[in-house]
Design a protein around this motif. Structure first.
Motif, mmCIF file in Angstrom:
data_model
loop_
_atom_site.group_PDB
_atom_site.id
_atom_site.type_symbol
_atom_site.label_atom_id
_atom_site.label_comp_id
_atom_site.label_asym_id
_atom_site.label_seq_id
_atom_site.Cartn_x
_atom_site.Cartn_y
_atom_site.Cartn_z
ATOM 1 N N ALA A 106 -14.493 -5.643 -16.027
ATOM 2 C CA ALA A 106 -13.165 -6.212 -15.633
ATOM 3 C C ALA A 106 -12.756 -7.539 -15.694
ATOM 4 C CB ALA A 106 -13.232 -5.501 -13.931
ATOM 5 N N THR A 107 -13.184 -8.226 -15.887
ATOM 6 C CA THR A 107 -12.829 -9.340 -16.698
ATOM 7 C C THR A 107 -13.088 -9.703 -18.312
ATOM 8 O OG1 THR A 107 -14.560 -10.490 -15.727
ATOM 9 C CG2 THR A 107 -12.160 -10.525 -14.416
ATOM 10 N N ALA A 108 -12.793 -9.155 -19.324
ATOM 11 C CA ALA A 108 -14.007 -9.090 -20.634
ATOM 12 C C ALA A 108 -12.953 -10.849 -21.189
ATOM 13 C CB ALA A 108 -12.832 -8.298 -21.492
ATOM 14 N N ILE A 127 -12.293 -4.440 -19.599
ATOM 15 C CA ILE A 127 -10.728 -5.018 -19.280
ATOM 16 C C ILE A 127 -10.162 -6.093 -19.156
ATOM 17 C CG2 ILE A 127 -9.392 -4.117 -17.901
ATOM 18 C CD1 ILE A 127 -11.346 -1.677 -16.708
ATOM 19 N N GLU A 128 -8.629 -6.498 -20.005
ATOM 20 C CA GLU A 128 -8.308 -7.714 -20.004
ATOM 21 C C GLU A 128 -7.131 -7.733 -19.704
ATOM 22 O OE1 GLU A 128 -9.553 -10.934 -19.762
ATOM 23 O OE2 GLU A 128 -7.019 -11.515 -20.109
ATOM 24 N N ARG A 129 -6.495 -8.578 -18.519
ATOM 25 C CA ARG A 129 -4.753 -8.168 -18.870
ATOM 26 C C ARG A 129 -4.159 -9.606 -19.245
ATOM 27 N NH1 ARG A 129 -5.064 -11.201 -12.150
ATOM 28 N NH2 ARG A 129 -5.833 -13.624 -13.178
ATOM 29 N N LEU A 179 -17.674 -8.385 -12.837
ATOM 30 C CA LEU A 179 -16.721 -9.176 -12.821
ATOM 31 C C LEU A 179 -17.520 -10.649 -12.705
ATOM 32 C CD1 LEU A 179 -15.820 -7.833 -9.054
ATOM 33 C CD2 LEU A 179 -15.167 -7.013 -11.728
ATOM 34 N N ASP A 180 -16.488 -11.356 -13.668
ATOM 35 C CA ASP A 180 -16.935 -12.739 -14.119
ATOM 36 C C ASP A 180 -15.655 -13.593 -13.289
ATOM 37 O OD1 ASP A 180 -17.756 -15.320 -14.980
ATOM 38 O OD2 ASP A 180 -17.889 -15.164 -17.449
ATOM 39 N N PRO A 181 -15.137 -14.180 -12.647
ATOM 40 C CA PRO A 181 -14.141 -14.319 -11.697
ATOM 41 C C PRO A 181 -14.131 -15.998 -12.686
ATOM 42 C CG PRO A 181 -15.194 -13.643 -10.268
ATOM 43 C CD PRO A 181 -16.121 -13.768 -11.340
ATOM 44 N N ASP A 195 -14.087 -22.815 -23.663
ATOM 45 C CA ASP A 195 -13.373 -22.033 -23.687
ATOM 46 C C ASP A 195 -13.268 -21.535 -22.063
ATOM 47 O OD1 ASP A 195 -14.724 -20.877 -26.078
ATOM 48 O OD2 ASP A 195 -16.255 -19.954 -25.751
ATOM 49 N N LEU A 196 -13.547 -22.343 -21.447
ATOM 50 C CA LEU A 196 -12.961 -21.814 -19.321
ATOM 51 C C LEU A 196 -11.951 -22.527 -19.570
ATOM 52 C CD1 LEU A 196 -13.542 -20.763 -16.582
ATOM 53 C CD2 LEU A 196 -14.420 -22.909 -16.202
ATOM 54 N N SER A 197 -11.495 -23.928 -19.913
ATOM 55 C CA SER A 197 -10.806 -24.414 -20.195
ATOM 56 C C SER A 197 -9.009 -23.931 -20.235
ATOM 57 C CB SER A 197 -11.008 -26.342 -20.227
ATOM 58 O OG SER A 197 -9.871 -27.155 -20.691
HETATM 59 C C1 LIG Z 1 -13.630 -15.823 -16.957
HETATM 60 S S1 LIG Z 1 -12.973 -15.238 -18.070
HETATM 61 C C2 LIG Z 1 -14.549 -14.293 -18.310
HETATM 62 C C3 LIG Z 1 -15.204 -14.550 -19.276
HETATM 63 C C4 LIG Z 1 -16.096 -13.622 -19.719
HETATM 64 N N1 LIG Z 1 -16.809 -12.702 -19.077
HETATM 65 C C5 LIG Z 1 -16.814 -14.214 -21.708
HETATM 66 O O1 LIG Z 1 -17.910 -14.038 -21.320
HETATM 67 O O2 LIG Z 1 -15.533 -14.566 -22.393
HETATM 68 C C6 LIG Z 1 -12.357 -13.919 -16.541
HETATM 69 C C7 LIG Z 1 -11.220 -13.392 -17.427
HETATM 70 O O3 LIG Z 1 -10.930 -12.307 -16.329
HETATM 71 C C8 LIG Z 1 -9.546 -12.412 -17.201
HETATM 72 N N2 LIG Z 1 -8.791 -11.507 -15.119
HETATM 73 C C9 LIG Z 1 -8.817 -11.633 -14.004
HETATM 74 N N3 LIG Z 1 -8.722 -10.821 -12.998
HETATM 75 C C10 LIG Z 1 -8.469 -9.872 -13.950
HETATM 76 C C11 LIG Z 1 -7.798 -8.353 -13.485
HETATM 77 N N4 LIG Z 1 -8.037 -8.221 -12.522
HETATM 78 N N5 LIG Z 1 -8.061 -7.498 -14.177
HETATM 79 C C12 LIG Z 1 -8.229 -8.128 -16.285
HETATM 80 N N6 LIG Z 1 -8.734 -9.133 -16.140
HETATM 81 C C13 LIG Z 1 -8.535 -10.082 -15.854
HETATM 82 C C14 LIG Z 1 -8.695 -13.900 -16.642
HETATM 83 O O4 LIG Z 1 -7.413 -13.328 -17.664
HETATM 84 C C15 LIG Z 1 -9.843 -14.166 -17.660
HETATM 85 O O5 LIG Z 1 -10.048 -13.685 -18.879
#
Ligand SMILES: C[S@@+](CC[C@H](N)C(=O)[O-])C[C@H]1O[C@@H](n2cnc3c(N)ncnc32)[C@H](O)[C@@H]1O
Length: 257
Positions: A106-108, A127-129, A179-181, A195-197
């Motif tokens: 859910a946090t792609a 899923i990515e917003r 979830l990976d917030p 990447d995070l930055s």
């Molecule tokens: C820390 S990154 C995740 C990194 C990922 N696990 C990876 O391996 O590349 C968090 C991602 O979650 C997305 N995100 C946060 N809240 C979201 C939501 N409610 N729905 C979809 N995407 C969301 C952000 O836009 C961000 O790209």
């Protein structure tokens, strides 16, 4: 893929070569971002460079750093598929002999964890917003589907993308939500920090959204929810997990429902 979201992001679209200017203009309109002809004219924190067959992000504050791409066949990701952390992620979502759960990531983000899960044999809904990241993921999946590396093609065939806010997604067949917030105290390699930055510069984070995301996940008809956390931090929203799987720098909080 579902219709892209059009939320404006902290990003300008820049042609990597002069001939890519019409493409840059078209993508900028699709992403609701400005298009600028050259990198000198970029005033946003992040630039999305476009070429006819490639896309990459560059953060203005980190001009010396290498660009950020989504490439499932990259040496970095191919190296990571052999690393011990993958095993932990697999265990956290419930991978075991004969069992490959279907997972909603859910946090792609840049799709790194989703790829690892798909490579382990899980079917993964990414899923990515962020419309910018969703576009990068979409193109990366297209390239992966015709990769010369058989395992990359196989993983791509198990991944599908949704460009939207996860909280608008109706779960159907999936059994696990991952979830990976966007936590800030992330340890690890320089590449992970870069990447995070760029993700933070692109989209930022809004207070309480991660808690809302966890509340959404826990209310879905799935068997478990897994949350990646910094090793020593409190559980998200102070909700005690059923059990915890610890790595060297991160841990996975597992909520069995
Ligand atoms: C820390 S990154 C995740 C990194 C990922 N696990 C990876 O391996 O590349 C968090 C991602 O979650 C997305 N995100 C946060 N809240 C979201 C939501 N409610 N729905 C979809 N995407 C969301 C952000 O836009 C961000 O790209």
């Amino acid at each position: 893929m579902s219709a892209p979201k059009t939320t404006p992001e902290n990003c300008s679209v820049v042609p990597a070569v002069a001939g890519a200017w019409p493409l840059a203009q078209r993508l900028a309109e699709q992403l609701s971002c400005p298009a600028v002809r050259s990198v000198e004219a970029v005033s946003s924190p992040v630039a999305l460079f476009v070429d006819h067959d490639d896309l990459w992000l560059q953060q203005r504050a980190m001009e010396q750093a290498s660009p950020v791409r989504v490439d499932f066949a990259s040496p970095g990701l191919q190296h990571r598929r052999r690393g011990g952390q993958n095993e932990l992620l697999g265990r956290a979502v419930g991978v075991k002999a004969g069992q490959r759960p279907s997972v909603i990531d859910a946090t792609a983000g840049l799709g790194r964890d989703a790829y690892v899960l798909a490579d382990l044999g899980c079917t993964v809904t990414l899923i990515e917003r962020s419309a910018v990241l969703a576009l990068m993921l979409e193109q990366a999946l297209e390239r992966a589907s015709i990769s010369a590396i058989a395992s990359v093609r196989a993983a791509a065939s198990r991944m599908r993308l949704q460009s939207r806010d996860s909280r608008d997604y109706e779960t159907s067949q999936e059994t696990v939500i991952y979830l990976d917030p966007m936590f800030t105290d992330r340890r690890g390699s320089a590449a992970v920090k870069k990447d995070l930055s760029v993700l933070q510069a692109l989209h930022g984070n809004v207070d309480n959204e991660d808690e809302q995301l966890l509340a959404w996940a826990l209310a879905q008809p799935v068997r478990r929810v897994v949350v990646k956390r910094p090793l020593k931090s409190a559980p998200l929203d102070s909700r005690k997990p059923s059990h915890v799987i610890k790595g060297k720098t991160v841990r996975f909080d597992v909520y069995v429902l």
